[in-house]
Design a protein around this motif. Structure first.
Motif, PDB file in Angstrom:
ATOM      1  N   ARG A   1       9.727  -3.009   2.252  1.00 58.51           N
ATOM      2  CA  ARG A   1       9.463  -1.921   1.672  1.00 58.51           C
ATOM      3  C   ARG A   1       7.871  -1.756   2.417  1.00 58.51           C
ATOM      4  O   ARG A   1       7.284  -0.174   3.009  1.00 58.51           O
ATOM      5  CB  ARG A   1       9.120  -1.672  -0.181  1.00 58.51           C
ATOM      6  CG  ARG A   1      10.469  -1.806  -0.565  1.00 58.51           C
ATOM      7  CD  ARG A   1      10.310  -1.187  -1.795  1.00 58.51           C
ATOM      8  NE  ARG A   1      11.869  -1.358  -3.023  1.00 58.51           N
ATOM      9  CZ  ARG A   1      11.805  -2.152  -3.289  1.00 58.51           C
ATOM     10  NH1 ARG A   1      10.912  -3.418  -3.255  1.00 58.51           N
ATOM     11  NH2 ARG A   1      13.019  -2.610  -4.175  1.00 58.51           N
ATOM     12  N   TYR A   2       6.829  -1.857   2.367  1.00 57.13           N
ATOM     13  CA  TYR A   2       5.451  -2.026   2.679  1.00 57.13           C
ATOM     14  C   TYR A   2       5.126  -3.562   3.293  1.00 57.13           C
ATOM     15  O   TYR A   2       4.223  -3.497   3.239  1.00 57.13           O
ATOM     16  CB  TYR A   2       4.624  -2.334   1.356  1.00 57.13           C
ATOM     17  CG  TYR A   2       5.254  -1.745   0.182  1.00 57.13           C
ATOM     18  CD1 TYR A   2       5.204  -0.227   0.251  1.00 57.13           C
ATOM     19  CD2 TYR A   2       5.523  -1.894  -1.152  1.00 57.13           C
ATOM     20  CE1 TYR A   2       5.529   0.191  -0.990  1.00 57.13           C
ATOM     21  CE2 TYR A   2       5.969  -1.503  -2.385  1.00 57.13           C
ATOM     22  CZ  TYR A   2       5.557   0.047  -1.785  1.00 57.13           C
ATOM     23  OH  TYR A   2       6.480   0.737  -3.212  1.00 57.13           O
ATOM     24  N   LEU A   3       5.810  -3.109   4.500  1.00 55.68           N
ATOM     25  CA  LEU A   3       5.784  -4.283   5.454  1.00 55.68           C
ATOM     26  C   LEU A   3       4.145  -3.994   6.472  1.00 55.68           C
ATOM     27  O   LEU A   3       3.518  -3.474   6.234  1.00 55.68           O
ATOM     28  CB  LEU A   3       6.665  -3.696   7.225  1.00 55.68           C
ATOM     29  CG  LEU A   3       6.156  -4.390   8.491  1.00 55.68           C
ATOM     30  CD1 LEU A   3       6.539  -5.969   8.087  1.00 55.68           C
ATOM     31  CD2 LEU A   3       6.987  -4.667   9.486  1.00 55.68           C
ATOM     32  N   GLY A   4       3.029  -5.309   6.463  1.00 55.35           N
ATOM     33  CA  GLY A   4       2.012  -5.410   6.695  1.00 55.35           C
ATOM     34  C   GLY A   4       1.507  -4.366   4.911  1.00 55.35           C
ATOM     35  O   GLY A   4       0.189  -4.534   5.710  1.00 55.35           O
ATOM     36  N   GLY A   5       1.467  -4.182   4.306  1.00 58.46           N
ATOM     37  CA  GLY A   5       0.589  -3.859   3.079  1.00 58.46           C
ATOM     38  C   GLY A   5      -1.050  -4.732   2.702  1.00 58.46           C
ATOM     39  O   GLY A   5      -0.185  -5.771   2.183  1.00 58.46           O
TER      40      GLY A   5
ATOM     41  N   LYS B   1      -0.925   3.546   0.328  1.00 52.91           N
ATOM     42  CA  LYS B   1      -1.344   4.738  -0.211  1.00 52.91           C
ATOM     43  C   LYS B   1      -0.067   5.102  -0.775  1.00 52.91           C
ATOM     44  O   LYS B   1       0.687   5.338  -0.762  1.00 52.91           O
ATOM     45  CB  LYS B   1      -1.694   6.040   0.832  1.00 52.91           C
ATOM     46  CG  LYS B   1      -3.003   5.923   1.589  1.00 52.91           C
ATOM     47  CD  LYS B   1      -3.650   7.494   2.502  1.00 52.91           C
ATOM     48  CE  LYS B   1      -4.368   6.367   3.950  1.00 52.91           C
ATOM     49  NZ  LYS B   1      -4.995   7.347   4.794  1.00 52.91           N
ATOM     50  N   GLY B   2      -0.920   5.984  -2.001  1.00 49.67           N
ATOM     51  CA  GLY B   2       0.293   6.185  -3.060  1.00 49.67           C
ATOM     52  C   GLY B   2       1.311   5.620  -3.819  1.00 49.67           C
ATOM     53  O   GLY B   2       0.757   5.091  -4.153  1.00 49.67           O
ATOM     54  N   GLU B   3       1.853   5.277  -4.113  1.00 45.19           N
ATOM     55  CA  GLU B   3       2.509   4.510  -5.739  1.00 45.19           C
ATOM     56  C   GLU B   3       3.347   3.599  -4.674  1.00 45.19           C
ATOM     57  O   GLU B   3       3.841   3.947  -3.765  1.00 45.19           O
ATOM     58  CB  GLU B   3       3.596   5.720  -6.501  1.00 45.19           C
ATOM     59  CG  GLU B   3       4.359   5.189  -7.895  1.00 45.19           C
ATOM     60  CD  GLU B   3       5.255   5.323  -8.702  1.00 45.19           C
ATOM     61  OE1 GLU B   3       5.625   5.397  -9.440  1.00 45.19           O
ATOM     62  OE2 GLU B   3       5.346   6.804  -8.268  1.00 45.19           O
ATOM     63  N   VAL B   4       3.096   2.605  -5.040  1.00 45.61           N
ATOM     64  CA  VAL B   4       3.118   0.923  -4.743  1.00 45.61           C
ATOM     65  C   VAL B   4       4.909   0.690  -5.976  1.00 45.61           C
ATOM     66  O   VAL B   4       3.670   0.770  -7.020  1.00 45.61           O
ATOM     67  CB  VAL B   4       2.603   0.597  -4.658  1.00 45.61           C
ATOM     68  CG1 VAL B   4       3.217  -1.387  -4.196  1.00 45.61           C
ATOM     69  CG2 VAL B   4       1.950   0.641  -3.566  1.00 45.61           C
TER      70      VAL B   4
END
Length: 297
Positions: free
Chosen positions: A107-111, A291-294
């Protein structure tokens, strides 16, 4: 999908995965029995030559199961229980936790602070010379185990407790039945298979930026036969709900999207280049400020 809607037909479970995993578990149980009376040098030898390959392959079977590839999305809990079963010959409980963190990776590759596949700042700072990078490769299983606790610790769940309990019961049973050599073979195979091992080249090959601007790479070599086609990594991130068995078909159907991307043909060369290329280090990853909801599992 707009150009190749036929890809949708590949979004279905791979029931053959069930039988492959069962056979792999039986193979390791047989090996546990066969090594119990060997000299220690042969226990170590077979742990690296055979046990490490089966163990690493099993971690990638668990990767497939984490995407519900064994029983499908409609039977998600069946996949969780089967993942716990597949985990048994590895010696250390990780199937349930891996699933939780791996979904974040997709979902958040590299997050930053979410994707625990990203090395810590300490890893990037310390493992910066050729010798230290070599040691980092050897110790990869320890960093993968510890990193989530440092980057993104999550409260333990009931399924993780069950995973841990089942693993402890299994390990004690193996020790009681066949002794310390079988336990050593099991644990050494897992550690060696995820460390300095040809298959471990996939850890680095998948997302380390050997070329600027390209953060995900595919590998199309023969080791895909042992790793459920995890080498088809661009294809996997594009279609994580397609089992590894069908990813070569994705590449064939949508060849214009994949054939011209940078790719690898040798995971061993990836490991060599990572150590010897002074411009590459654990820092060579794309990191994003989310950014935004995680939403996490």
């Amino acid at each position: 999908l707009a150009k190749h809607p036929e890809i949708k037909a590949l979004m279905k479970p791979d029931y053959n995965l069930i039988w492959v995993v069962v056979l792999m578990v039986l193979a390791q149980l047989t090996a546990f029995y066969l090594v119990k009376d060997l000299d220690w040098k042969w226990v170590v030898f077979w742990a690296y030559v055979f046990g490490s390959c089966i163990s690493h392959s099993m971690t990638l079977a668990i990767h497939e199961i984490s995407h519900n590839s064994a029983f499908g999305n409609s039977k998600a809990m069946w996949n969780r229980w089967f993942g716990i079963f597949a985990n048994l010959p590895l010696g250390l409980p990780y199937s349930i936790s891996f699933k939780r963190y791996h979904m974040d990776h997709h979902r958040y590759l590299g997050g930053d602070g979410i994707d625990v596949d990203i090395p810590t700042n300490f890893e990037g700072w310390f493992f910066c010379t050729r010798f230290r990078k070599f040691i980092w490769i050897v110790l990869q299983p320890f960093f993968y185990a510890i990193r989530p606790l440092c980057i993104n610790p999550k409260p333990i769940t009931r399924l993780e407790i069950i995973n841990l309990s089942a693993q402890l019961v299994f390990d004690v049973a193996i020790y009681y039945l066949w002794g310390v050599k079988s336990i050593f073979y099991m644990l050494a195979g897992s550690v060696l298979g995820l460390g300095l091992h040809p298959i471990s080249g996939h850890f680095i090959a998948e997302h380390y930026m050997f070329l600027k601007g390209h953060e995900t790479y595919s590998y199309y070599g023969p080791l895909n036969l042992l790793t459920f086609n995890v080498g088809y990594h661009n294809e996997h991130h594009d279609f994580p709900n397609i089992p590894g068995k069908s990813l070569p078909l994705v590449k064939k159907i949508a060849a214009e999207y994949y054939d011209n991307l940078p790719q690898y043909n040798s995971w061993i060369k990836v490991l060599y280049d990572f150590v010897m290329d002074d411009t590459i280090s654990p820092y060579s990853r794309m990191k994003r400020q989310l950014k935004g909801e995680v939403k996490q599992d």
